[in-house]
Design an enzyme around this catalytic site. Structure first.
Site, PDB file in Angstrom:
ATOM      1  N   ASP A 196      -6.163   0.559   0.462  1.00  0.00           N
ATOM      2  CA  ASP A 196      -6.496   0.857   1.787  1.00  0.00           C
ATOM      3  C   ASP A 196      -7.699   0.524   2.341  1.00  0.00           C
ATOM      4  OD1 ASP A 196      -8.189   2.851   0.841  1.00  0.00           O
ATOM      5  OD2 ASP A 196      -7.298   4.612   1.555  1.00  0.00           O
ATOM      6  N   LYS A 253       0.933  -1.179  -0.111  1.00  0.00           N
ATOM      7  CA  LYS A 253      -0.140   0.066  -0.043  1.00  0.00           C
ATOM      8  C   LYS A 253       0.732   1.255   0.147  1.00  0.00           C
ATOM      9  CE  LYS A 253      -1.904   1.256   3.695  1.00  0.00           C
ATOM     10  NZ  LYS A 253      -2.824   1.605   4.993  1.00  0.00           N
TER      11      LYS A 253
END
Length: 215
Positions: free
Chosen positions: A139, A121
């Site tokens: 996310d 991420k």
């Protein structure tokens, strides 16, 4: 409507709804985004933006932060939670940037993944926002929304969601698309309350409302 068609429609509608897509972490240098994204784990971006002001006031560059005692870093970043591990990762990360990359953040995805505390991420966020390269940031907002909308089917693991989205999201759209999902997830398609479907620009194409996409 296929998932590819649905994805393109969602992208276009979110563009109109949130034309100025950008990261909600404040930074003016790549290494600062690297620090902030580590602090943002299990913490709000708003809190991170406040905390890093004190951190950068005391340690204004990579070398200063690399030389800083971990305990001092921890004192400052403690309000973001997980202070010990975050301070340890930030310290180690800055030392690597100083010693191996002349104080610069590498623009290679795999190199980023080797940095302490940097996962997919974070690496995607940096690749997209700092270097303008194709990126998909999975996310919590992204994972929740793409499942609700029907772009993926019951996938919760971040890497698997990312891989599924790569198949249907045009590469050049990925980074901004994920930023728009954050805005939409905070304002409309919320997690802690019932989503505000009545004011959602995707209501008529969202799988949550019974509109199904084809594989």
């Amino acid at each position: 409507m296929t998932k590819e068609e649905l994805a393109l429609e969602v992208i276009e509608r979110l563009k109109k709804e949130y034309p100025l897509a950008q990261c909600t972490l404040d930074y003016d240098q790549a290494w600062k985004l690297l620090v902030s994204v580590r602090l943002a784990a299990q913490c709000t971006d708003a809190r991170v933006n406040v905390v890093v002001e004190d951190l950068y006031a005391k340690y204004p560059d990579v070398e200063a932060l690399a030389d800083a005692p971990v305990e001092e870093i921890e004192k400052i970043v403690r309000p973001c939670g997980l202070g010990k591990s975050k301070a340890r990762d930030i310290s180690a990360c800055m030392k690597i940037l100083r010693d191996q990359y002349q104080g610069k953040v590498p623009d290679d995805f795999n190199a980023l993944l080797k940095l302490p505390g940097v996962g997919r991420k974070s690496a995607n966020l940096i690749m997209g926002d700092v270097f303008g390269k194709p990126a998909i940031v999975t996310d919590t907002h992204c994972i929740r929304l793409v499942n609700r909308i029907g772009l993926v089917d019951g996938i919760k693991e971040p890497k698997k969601v990312e891989m599924a989205l790569w198949k249907i999201i045009p590469p050049e759209e990925g980074s901004d698309f994920c930023h728009r999902l954050v805005y939409h997830g905070r304002d409309v398609c919320t997690a802690r309350t019932a989503p505000f479907c009545e004011k959602c620009c995707l209501e008529d194409i969202c799988q949550k409302n019974g509109v199904e996409s084809k594989k």
